[in-house]
Design a protein around this motif. Structure first.
Motif, PDB file in Angstrom:
ATOM      1  N   THR A  58      -5.523   2.293   5.675  1.00 49.27           N
ATOM      2  CA  THR A  58      -5.003   3.094   6.783  1.00 49.27           C
ATOM      3  C   THR A  58      -5.762   2.850   8.083  1.00 49.27           C
ATOM      4  O   THR A  58      -5.327   3.309   9.144  1.00 49.27           O
ATOM      5  CB  THR A  58      -5.071   4.591   6.446  1.00 49.27           C
ATOM      6  OG1 THR A  58      -6.444   4.996   6.310  1.00 49.27           O
ATOM      7  CG2 THR A  58      -4.333   4.889   5.151  1.00 49.27           C
TER       8      THR A  58
ATOM      9  N   GLY B  53       7.468   1.480  -0.262  1.00 46.97           N
ATOM     10  CA  GLY B  53       7.082   2.020   1.033  1.00 46.97           C
ATOM     11  C   GLY B  53       6.922   0.952   2.084  1.00 46.97           C
ATOM     12  O   GLY B  53       6.009   1.012   2.914  1.00 46.97           O
TER      13      GLY B  53
ATOM     14  N   GLY C 240      -5.671   5.659  -3.305  1.00 44.52           N
ATOM     15  CA  GLY C 240      -5.073   5.164  -2.070  1.00 44.52           C
ATOM     16  C   GLY C 240      -5.796   3.983  -1.464  1.00 44.52           C
ATOM     17  O   GLY C 240      -5.271   3.351  -0.545  1.00 44.52           O
TER      18      GLY C 240
ATOM     19  N   ASP D 103       0.808  -1.220   0.000  1.00 41.37           N
ATOM     20  CA  ASP D 103       0.000   0.000   0.000  1.00 41.37           C
ATOM     21  C   ASP D 103       0.839   1.268   0.000  1.00 41.37           C
ATOM     22  O   ASP D 103       0.309   2.377  -0.081  1.00 41.37           O
ATOM     23  CB  ASP D 103      -0.988   0.003   1.172  1.00 41.37           C
ATOM     24  CG  ASP D 103      -0.328  -0.002   2.552  1.00 41.37           C
ATOM     25  OD1 ASP D 103       0.905   0.223   2.649  1.00 41.37           O
ATOM     26  OD2 ASP D 103      -1.053  -0.238   3.545  1.00 41.37           O
ATOM     27  N   GLY D 104       2.176   1.118   0.084  1.00 39.84           N
ATOM     28  CA  GLY D 104       3.053   2.287   0.083  1.00 39.84           C
ATOM     29  C   GLY D 104       3.196   2.941   1.440  1.00 39.84           C
ATOM     30  O   GLY D 104       3.900   3.947   1.585  1.00 39.84           O
ATOM     31  N   HIS D 105       2.536   2.384   2.452  1.00 41.44           N
ATOM     32  CA  HIS D 105       2.564   2.975   3.795  1.00 41.44           C
ATOM     33  C   HIS D 105       2.917   1.941   4.855  1.00 41.44           C
ATOM     34  O   HIS D 105       2.465   2.029   5.992  1.00 41.44           O
ATOM     35  CB  HIS D 105       1.210   3.618   4.118  1.00 41.44           C
ATOM     36  CG  HIS D 105       0.819   4.700   3.160  1.00 41.44           C
ATOM     37  ND1 HIS D 105       1.409   5.946   3.155  1.00 41.44           N
ATOM     38  CD2 HIS D 105      -0.085   4.704   2.145  1.00 41.44           C
ATOM     39  CE1 HIS D 105       0.870   6.685   2.193  1.00 41.44           C
ATOM     40  NE2 HIS D 105      -0.036   5.953   1.563  1.00 41.44           N
ATOM     41  N   GLY D 106       3.718   0.933   4.461  1.00 37.19           N
ATOM     42  CA  GLY D 106       4.247   0.009   5.437  1.00 37.19           C
ATOM     43  C   GLY D 106       3.526  -1.308   5.612  1.00 37.19           C
ATOM     44  O   GLY D 106       3.855  -2.067   6.527  1.00 37.19           O
TER      45      GLY D 106
ATOM     46  N   ARG E 240      -3.401  -1.483  -5.502  1.00 38.66           N
ATOM     47  CA  ARG E 240      -3.639  -0.157  -4.924  1.00 38.66           C
ATOM     48  C   ARG E 240      -4.183   0.755  -6.012  1.00 38.66           C
ATOM     49  O   ARG E 240      -3.635   0.828  -7.113  1.00 38.66           O
ATOM     50  CB  ARG E 240      -2.334   0.402  -4.363  1.00 38.66           C
ATOM     51  CG  ARG E 240      -2.468   1.759  -3.688  1.00 38.66           C
ATOM     52  CD  ARG E 240      -1.111   2.202  -3.142  1.00 38.66           C
ATOM     53  NE  ARG E 240      -1.204   3.419  -2.374  1.00 38.66           N
ATOM     54  CZ  ARG E 240      -1.077   4.654  -2.874  1.00 38.66           C
ATOM     55  NH1 ARG E 240      -0.856   4.806  -4.179  1.00 38.66           N
ATOM     56  NH2 ARG E 240      -1.170   5.705  -2.092  1.00 38.66           N
TER      57      ARG E 240
END
Length: 274
Positions: free
Chosen positions: A93, A249, A68, A26-29, A64
């Motif tokens: 998120t 990410g 987002g 997802d680019g956010h971990g 994805r």
């Protein structure tokens, strides 16, 4: 010859019964994995620990979107496709993601790609034409008819081109489909010159300007130059690899050197190119 190391990121269970079909970052971990056999989507941290998990009927292709959100094909498992199939989305998120239907009533589906405008492209292993579905859920029938390739599996968009692996052909082709003119699709390469050596191609990804495709039958990752069609075996020793993606990410994992793979064995693997 590039040096490549293959290591287990997450152990599997009973082969086939623990089949993990697809993955995406997802680019956010978080690494999101479609567990097709156990009807769940799982979220993993960069150290391999399971962060979260929630039910989805027979999840397959996961990608994805430009908004987002994460999008997942459901009803891909043929044993439960009668319960419905289509695309769901969830917010990666949130601590406890709740999937919601975006598209319903599309059967026999497998792979997924999403362009920058939010259009969905869905592969079908036993049908002709890659489905194009607009962001509002309506089908672009004209585009689908023009993209008249039978038996597609993996999908990857690079620029204005859609690349598809074909699982049903003994020639093991990879096809290039221009997003703006799908009737002009061409074959990039055929990886099996002999019909008895079919690779059974699964998902593919873009990596360092090349394509990397999973060869399910022989447990390989095959690297392909999309300009020339030249190919080489990048990694061996995998157990029925289904999907391959670049870590973006995802902690300290390097997208220039690493690839992650899910297998029908249930394992999640990390492949490092030296």
């Amino acid at each position: 010859m590039q040096r490549v190391s293959v290591e287990v990121f997450r152990e599997g269970g009973v082969p086939l019964l623990d089949w993990r079909e697809n993955l995406e970052f997802d680019g956010h971990g978080t690494l999101w994995v479609a567990h097709i056999a156990k009807h769940r989507v799982e979220g993993y941290a960069p150290d391999g620990t399971l962060k979260t998990s929630f039910p989805v009927n027979g999840p397959g292709g996961i990608r994805r979107g430009p908004d987002g959100f994460m999008y997942v094909n459901f009803g891909v498992n043929p044993l439960t496709s009668g319960l419905g199939s289509g695309i769901v989305r969830f917010d990666p998120t949130t601590a406890r993601p709740k999937p919601e239907k975006v598209v319903d009533g599309i059967s026999g589906i497998n792979g997924l790609a999403i362009d920058t405008a939010g259009n969905f492209y869905v592969s079908r292993e036993l049908a002709t034409g890659i489905l194009k579905i607009r962001p509002d859920g309506t089908k672009d029938e004209q585009w689908t008819r023009a993209a008249s390739v039978f038996g597609t599996n993996g999908l990857e968009i690079v620029g204005d081109q859609l690349y598809a692996s074909v699982i049903t052909s003994t020639a093991s082709p990879i096809v290039r489909i221009p997003l703006n003119d799908p009737a002009r699709h061409t074959t990039v390469t055929e990886l099996s010159p002999k019909p008895w050596d079919a690779k059974v191609l699964d998902d593919l990804t873009s990596f360092g300007g090349d394509l990397v495709v999973a060869g399910f039958r022989d447990g390989e990752l095959i690297r392909v130059d999309p300009k020339t069609g030249r190919s080489c075996v990048l990694a061996t020793g995998l157990r029925m690899p289904c999907s391959v993606r670049v870590p973006r990410g995802f902690g300290a994992h390097d997208p220039r050197r690493e690839l992650f793979v899910v297998e029908a064995s249930g394992r999640i693997m990390k492949v490092t190119v030296q």
